[in-house]
Design a protein around this motif. Structure first.
Motif, PDB file in Angstrom:
ATOM      1  N   GLY A 110       2.208   0.391   5.932  1.00 39.69           N
ATOM      2  CA  GLY A 110       0.942   0.070   6.595  1.00 39.69           C
ATOM      3  C   GLY A 110       0.866   0.567   8.025  1.00 39.69           C
ATOM      4  N   ALA A 111      -0.356   0.699   8.511  1.00 37.60           N
ATOM      5  CA  ALA A 111      -0.570   1.167   9.881  1.00 37.60           C
ATOM      6  C   ALA A 111       0.141   0.279  10.895  1.00 37.60           C
ATOM      7  CB  ALA A 111      -2.069   1.221  10.181  1.00 37.60           C
ATOM      8  N   ASP A 112       0.312  -0.989  10.537  1.00 39.20           N
ATOM      9  CA  ASP A 112       0.995  -1.939  11.412  1.00 39.20           C
ATOM     10  C   ASP A 112       2.465  -2.118  11.048  1.00 39.20           C
ATOM     11  OD1 ASP A 112       0.742  -3.221   9.004  1.00 39.20           O
ATOM     12  OD2 ASP A 112      -0.162  -5.046   9.823  1.00 39.20           O
ATOM     13  N   GLY A 113       2.964  -1.304  10.105  1.00 44.21           N
ATOM     14  CA  GLY A 113       4.352  -1.408   9.673  1.00 44.21           C
ATOM     15  C   GLY A 113       4.573  -2.381   8.532  1.00 44.21           C
ATOM     16  N   SER A 114       3.504  -2.970   8.025  1.00 44.22           N
ATOM     17  CA  SER A 114       3.633  -3.931   6.928  1.00 44.22           C
ATOM     18  C   SER A 114       3.920  -3.212   5.614  1.00 44.22           C
ATOM     19  CB  SER A 114       2.349  -4.759   6.788  1.00 44.22           C
ATOM     20  OG  SER A 114       1.269  -3.929   6.417  1.00 44.22           O
ATOM     21  N   ASP A 115       4.479  -3.959   4.668  1.00 40.85           N
ATOM     22  CA  ASP A 115       4.639  -3.445   3.312  1.00 40.85           C
ATOM     23  C   ASP A 115       3.260  -3.397   2.663  1.00 40.85           C
ATOM     24  OD1 ASP A 115       7.356  -3.483   3.787  1.00 40.85           O
ATOM     25  OD2 ASP A 115       7.776  -5.172   2.457  1.00 40.85           O
ATOM     26  N   CYS A 116       3.080  -2.443   1.768  1.00 41.95           N
ATOM     27  CA  CYS A 116       1.814  -2.301   1.054  1.00 41.95           C
ATOM     28  C   CYS A 116       2.083  -2.212  -0.437  1.00 41.95           C
ATOM     29  CB  CYS A 116       1.081  -1.032   1.499  1.00 41.95           C
ATOM     30  SG  CYS A 116       0.494  -1.112   3.196  1.00 41.95           S
ATOM     31  N   GLU A 117       1.105  -2.611  -1.212  1.00 44.56           N
ATOM     32  CA  GLU A 117       1.195  -2.470  -2.658  1.00 44.56           C
ATOM     33  C   GLU A 117       0.377  -1.267  -3.090  1.00 44.56           C
ATOM     34  OE1 GLU A 117       0.487  -5.951  -5.003  1.00 44.56           O
ATOM     35  OE2 GLU A 117       2.115  -7.041  -4.023  1.00 44.56           O
ATOM     36  N   MET A 118       0.951  -0.492  -4.001  1.00 44.54           N
ATOM     37  CA  MET A 118       0.245   0.631  -4.617  1.00 44.54           C
ATOM     38  C   MET A 118      -0.272   0.125  -5.962  1.00 44.54           C
ATOM     39  SD  MET A 118      -0.614   3.916  -4.982  1.00 44.54           S
ATOM     40  CE  MET A 118       0.426   5.026  -4.074  1.00 44.54           C
TER      41      MET A 118
END
Length: 146
Positions: A133-141
């Motif tokens: 994420g733009a904030d360094g967070s994990d993201c789900e695809m």
């Protein structure tokens, strides 16, 4: 709800949701990016009772494959059923019109409601993108195949 082709000034009409505001604040000058977003694939604006409630589209990667994106307004909660139905119809029109075989979406794990909604419109979890994420967070695809 009516859907019109996206125009850059539509972005300035949005009263952004917290999740969109948070992401956009990490990206930088998103207004400049959205001025040219139509160059990368179809982009549309949803208007409900004269109010811009969201802009969305598909960023095309190559023939048949693209990524869905959405920037929403706080007004979405006032028309969520209409919005959902409109997106479902529009999504199928884009898929058919462009011959899409795969659409994917990437959403921060910080916004589980957005993930649930993408699943409701037929997308399936494919994996976690760590610190994407733009904030360094994990993201789900998530992806939907056609």
């Amino acid at each position: 709800m009516i859907i019109v082709p996206y125009q850059p000034h539509h972005y300035n009409c949005l009263n952004l949701r917290e999740c969109d505001l948070s992401t956009i604040s990490c990206i930088g000058n998103v207004g400049d990016r959205l001025k040219s977003i139509g160059l990368y694939g179809p982009a549309y604006t949803g208007i409900h009772n004269g109010v811009v409630v969201g802009i969305a589209g598909v960023m095309l990667f190559w023939r048949g494959v693209g990524e869905v994106w959405l920037v929403g307004s706080t007004h979405l909660t006032k028309c969520r059923i209409d919005f959902h139905k409109t997106v479902m119809r529009g999504l199928l029109m884009v898929v058919k019109g462009l011959g899409m075989r795969r659409l994917q979406g990437i959403i921060s794990v910080n916004y589980p409601d957005n993930i649930k909604w993408l699943k409701r419109i037929g997308f399936k979890y494919e994996g976690t993108l760590e610190k994407y994420g733009a904030d360094g967070s994990d993201c789900e695809m998530l992806a939907r195949l056609f």
